[in-house]
Design a protein around this motif. Structure first.
Motif, PDB file in Angstrom:
ATOM      1  N   SER A   3       0.824  -1.210   0.000  1.00  0.00           N
ATOM      2  CA  SER A   3       0.000   0.000   0.000  1.00  0.00           C
ATOM      3  C   SER A   3       0.858   1.260   0.000  1.00  0.00           C
ATOM      4  CB  SER A   3      -0.947  -0.005   1.199  1.00  0.00           C
ATOM      5  OG  SER A   3      -0.214  -0.027   2.406  1.00  0.00           O
ATOM      6  N   ALA A   4       2.025   1.232   0.636  1.00  0.00           N
ATOM      7  CA  ALA A   4       2.907   2.406   0.624  1.00  0.00           C
ATOM      8  C   ALA A   4       3.433   2.680  -0.782  1.00  0.00           C
ATOM      9  CB  ALA A   4       4.061   2.197   1.590  1.00  0.00           C
ATOM     10  N   ASP A   5       3.668   1.628  -1.555  1.00  0.00           N
ATOM     11  CA  ASP A   5       4.128   1.806  -2.935  1.00  0.00           C
ATOM     12  C   ASP A   5       3.072   2.533  -3.765  1.00  0.00           C
ATOM     13  OD1 ASP A   5       6.516   0.386  -2.483  1.00  0.00           O
ATOM     14  OD2 ASP A   5       5.490  -1.518  -2.837  1.00  0.00           O
ATOM     15  N   ARG A  31       2.754   8.875  -8.321  1.00  0.00           N
ATOM     16  CA  ARG A  31       2.065  10.060  -8.827  1.00  0.00           C
ATOM     17  C   ARG A  31       2.195  10.067 -10.342  1.00  0.00           C
ATOM     18  NH1 ARG A  31      -0.150   9.724  -4.842  1.00  0.00           N
ATOM     19  NH2 ARG A  31       0.008  11.010  -3.019  1.00  0.00           N
ATOM     20  N   PHE A  32       1.074  10.207 -11.020  1.00  0.00           N
ATOM     21  CA  PHE A  32       1.079  10.228 -12.473  1.00  0.00           C
ATOM     22  C   PHE A  32       1.346  11.640 -12.960  1.00  0.00           C
ATOM     23  CE2 PHE A  32      -1.497   6.544 -11.427  1.00  0.00           C
ATOM     24  CZ  PHE A  32      -0.954   5.602 -12.269  1.00  0.00           C
ATOM     25  N   PRO A  33       2.082  11.785 -14.055  1.00  0.00           N
ATOM     26  CA  PRO A  33       2.341  13.124 -14.585  1.00  0.00           C
ATOM     27  C   PRO A  33       1.095  13.723 -15.221  1.00  0.00           C
ATOM     28  CG  PRO A  33       3.263  11.473 -16.034  1.00  0.00           C
ATOM     29  CD  PRO A  33       2.742  10.742 -14.821  1.00  0.00           C
ATOM     30  N   LEU A  34       1.069  15.027 -15.239  1.00  0.00           N
ATOM     31  CA  LEU A  34      -0.029  15.737 -15.892  1.00  0.00           C
ATOM     32  C   LEU A  34       0.228  15.738 -17.392  1.00  0.00           C
ATOM     33  CD1 LEU A  34      -0.329  18.825 -13.564  1.00  0.00           C
ATOM     34  CD2 LEU A  34      -1.841  16.859 -13.659  1.00  0.00           C
ATOM     35  N   VAL A  35      -0.775  15.455 -18.149  1.00  0.00           N
ATOM     36  CA  VAL A  35      -0.649  15.475 -19.603  1.00  0.00           C
ATOM     37  C   VAL A  35      -1.846  16.198 -20.193  1.00  0.00           C
ATOM     38  CG1 VAL A  35       0.682  13.344 -19.748  1.00  0.00           C
ATOM     39  CG2 VAL A  35      -1.778  13.223 -19.816  1.00  0.00           C
ATOM     40  N   PRO A  36      -1.619  16.943 -21.255  1.00  0.00           N
ATOM     41  CA  PRO A  36      -2.790  17.514 -21.917  1.00  0.00           C
ATOM     42  C   PRO A  36      -3.552  16.398 -22.620  1.00  0.00           C
ATOM     43  CG  PRO A  36      -0.766  18.136 -23.049  1.00  0.00           C
ATOM     44  CD  PRO A  36      -0.381  17.338 -21.847  1.00  0.00           C
ATOM     45  N   ARG A  37      -4.836  16.463 -22.588  1.00  0.00           N
ATOM     46  CA  ARG A  37      -5.707  15.454 -23.200  1.00  0.00           C
ATOM     47  C   ARG A  37      -5.541  14.082 -22.562  1.00  0.00           C
ATOM     48  NH1 ARG A  37      -7.978  16.115 -28.382  1.00  0.00           N
ATOM     49  NH2 ARG A  37      -7.896  18.271 -28.921  1.00  0.00           N
ATOM     50  N   GLY A  38      -5.112  14.052 -21.338  1.00  0.00           N
ATOM     51  CA  GLY A  38      -4.946  12.785 -20.642  1.00  0.00           C
ATOM     52  C   GLY A  38      -6.119  12.534 -19.727  1.00  0.00           C
ATOM     53  N   TYR A  39      -5.864  11.835 -18.666  1.00  0.00           N
ATOM     54  CA  TYR A  39      -6.886  11.515 -17.697  1.00  0.00           C
ATOM     55  C   TYR A  39      -6.865  12.559 -16.596  1.00  0.00           C
ATOM     56  CZ  TYR A  39      -2.465   9.548 -16.368  1.00  0.00           C
ATOM     57  OH  TYR A  39      -1.131   9.375 -16.151  1.00  0.00           O
ATOM     58  N   MET A  80      -6.380  13.827 -13.012  1.00  0.00           N
ATOM     59  CA  MET A  80      -5.536  13.390 -11.909  1.00  0.00           C
ATOM     60  C   MET A  80      -6.367  13.028 -10.680  1.00  0.00           C
ATOM     61  SD  MET A  80      -2.141  15.280 -10.730  1.00  0.00           S
ATOM     62  CE  MET A  80      -0.915  14.453  -9.778  1.00  0.00           C
ATOM     63  N   ALA A  81      -7.447  13.739 -10.446  1.00  0.00           N
ATOM     64  CA  ALA A  81      -8.292  13.443  -9.284  1.00  0.00           C
ATOM     65  C   ALA A  81      -8.894  12.046  -9.393  1.00  0.00           C
ATOM     66  CB  ALA A  81      -9.394  14.488  -9.150  1.00  0.00           C
ATOM     67  N   ASP A  82      -9.281  11.652 -10.596  1.00  0.00           N
ATOM     68  CA  ASP A  82      -9.845  10.314 -10.781  1.00  0.00           C
ATOM     69  C   ASP A  82      -8.795   9.242 -10.512  1.00  0.00           C
ATOM     70  OD1 ASP A  82     -11.902  11.203 -13.667  1.00  0.00           O
ATOM     71  OD2 ASP A  82     -12.184  11.515 -11.514  1.00  0.00           O
ATOM     72  N   VAL A  83      -7.587   9.471 -10.999  1.00  0.00           N
ATOM     73  CA  VAL A  83      -6.513   8.503 -10.769  1.00  0.00           C
ATOM     74  C   VAL A  83      -6.201   8.415  -9.281  1.00  0.00           C
ATOM     75  CG1 VAL A  83      -4.081   7.984 -11.230  1.00  0.00           C
ATOM     76  CG2 VAL A  83      -5.542   8.819 -13.056  1.00  0.00           C
ATOM     77  N   ASP A  84      -6.147   9.560  -8.597  1.00  0.00           N
ATOM     78  CA  ASP A  84      -5.884   9.553  -7.162  1.00  0.00           C
ATOM     79  C   ASP A  84      -6.970   8.816  -6.395  1.00  0.00           C
ATOM     80  OD1 ASP A  84      -4.305  12.848  -6.943  1.00  0.00           O
ATOM     81  OD2 ASP A  84      -3.509  10.880  -7.485  1.00  0.00           O
ATOM     82  N   ASP A  85      -8.231   8.965  -6.808  1.00  0.00           N
ATOM     83  CA  ASP A  85      -9.327   8.252  -6.143  1.00  0.00           C
ATOM     84  C   ASP A  85      -9.161   6.737  -6.291  1.00  0.00           C
ATOM     85  OD1 ASP A  85     -11.952  10.647  -6.989  1.00  0.00           O
ATOM     86  OD2 ASP A  85     -10.421  10.659  -5.421  1.00  0.00           O
ATOM     87  N   LEU A  91      -6.373   5.113  -6.934  1.00  0.00           N
ATOM     88  CA  LEU A  91      -5.191   4.671  -6.197  1.00  0.00           C
ATOM     89  C   LEU A  91      -5.438   4.645  -4.686  1.00  0.00           C
ATOM     90  CD1 LEU A  91      -2.324   6.441  -8.169  1.00  0.00           C
ATOM     91  CD2 LEU A  91      -2.943   4.028  -8.177  1.00  0.00           C
ATOM     92  N   THR A  92      -6.205   5.588  -4.185  1.00  0.00           N
ATOM     93  CA  THR A  92      -6.540   5.589  -2.760  1.00  0.00           C
ATOM     94  C   THR A  92      -7.363   4.356  -2.407  1.00  0.00           C
ATOM     95  OG1 THR A  92      -6.493   7.990  -2.703  1.00  0.00           O
ATOM     96  CG2 THR A  92      -7.701   6.892  -0.941  1.00  0.00           C
ATOM     97  N   ARG A  93      -8.318   4.038  -3.256  1.00  0.00           N
ATOM     98  CA  ARG A  93      -9.133   2.852  -3.012  1.00  0.00           C
ATOM     99  C   ARG A  93      -8.292   1.580  -3.085  1.00  0.00           C
ATOM    100  NH1 ARG A  93     -14.290   0.689  -6.512  1.00  0.00           N
ATOM    101  NH2 ARG A  93     -14.555  -1.214  -5.297  1.00  0.00           N
ATOM    102  N   LEU A  94      -7.424   1.502  -4.084  1.00  0.00           N
ATOM    103  CA  LEU A  94      -6.565   0.333  -4.226  1.00  0.00           C
ATOM    104  C   LEU A  94      -5.625   0.189  -3.039  1.00  0.00           C
ATOM    105  CD1 LEU A  94      -5.645  -2.029  -5.943  1.00  0.00           C
ATOM    106  CD2 LEU A  94      -4.181  -0.462  -7.206  1.00  0.00           C
ATOM    107  N   ALA A  95      -5.073   1.292  -2.569  1.00  0.00           N
ATOM    108  CA  ALA A  95      -4.186   1.245  -1.405  1.00  0.00           C
ATOM    109  C   ALA A  95      -4.934   0.778  -0.163  1.00  0.00           C
ATOM    110  CB  ALA A  95      -3.564   2.618  -1.165  1.00  0.00           C
ATOM    111  N   ALA A  96      -6.173   1.241   0.004  1.00  0.00           N
ATOM    112  CA  ALA A  96      -6.972   0.806   1.156  1.00  0.00           C
ATOM    113  C   ALA A  96      -7.284  -0.679   1.075  1.00  0.00           C
ATOM    114  CB  ALA A  96      -8.258   1.624   1.240  1.00  0.00           C
TER     115      ALA A  96
END
Length: 117
Positions: A51-53, A58-66, A68-73, A75-80
C-alpha cells in the motif's frame, strides 16, 4: 441592416483585440518545448506491491490525458484494499501460528496417546 452593422463593428473589435495581443505579446520566439514529465516512483518490479508503494505513485499531468483526481481516487481505493488484505493475511497467519503452537503443545503433553490411535 442594424444587425449587419453590429456584426461588422464586433468583428472589427475582435480583430483589433487579437492584433493588439499579438503585437504586444512580448518575445517573438515560440514557447520552448517542455520536457515530458516522467513517472517519478514506478512500482517495484522485484517485490510485491504494498500500500505504501501505491500511495507514493504520482502520475504526470498530460494535456488530453486523464483527470488526476480520478486517478488519485482509484489509487486511494486500491491502497486501502491492499492494506485491508495485508491486515487480513497477517491476522490469518497469526491465528494459524497460534493453532499450530497449541497443537504442538498438546502433542508434547500427551506423547503416549498419539501412538494408541
Amino acid at each position: 441592416m442594424v444587425m449587419f452593422l453590429f456584426l461588422v463593428v464586433a468583428l472589427a473589435v475582435v480583430v483589433a483585440a487579437v492584433t493588439l495581443a499579438v503585437v504586444s505579446g512580448g518575445e517573438s520566439a515560440p514557447l520552448p518545448e517542455a520536457a515530458p514529465e516522467r513517472l517519478q516512483d514506478p512500482l517495484p518490479p522485484d517485490r510485491p506491491v504494498g500500500s505504501a508503494d501505491i500511495e507514493s505513485v504520482r502520475f504526470p499531468l498530460v494535456p488530453r490525458g486523464y483527470r488526476m483526481a480520478d486517478v488519485d481516487d482509484v489509487l486511494t481505493r486500491l491502497a486501502a484494499e491492499l492494506a485491508e488484505r495485508d491486515a487480513r493475511i497477517a491476522d490469518l497467519e497469526s491465528a494459524l501460528a497460534g493453532a499450530r503452537a497449541a497443537a504442538a503443545h498438546a502433542r508434547l503433553e500427551r506423547p503416549g496417546q498419539e501412538g494408541q490411535r
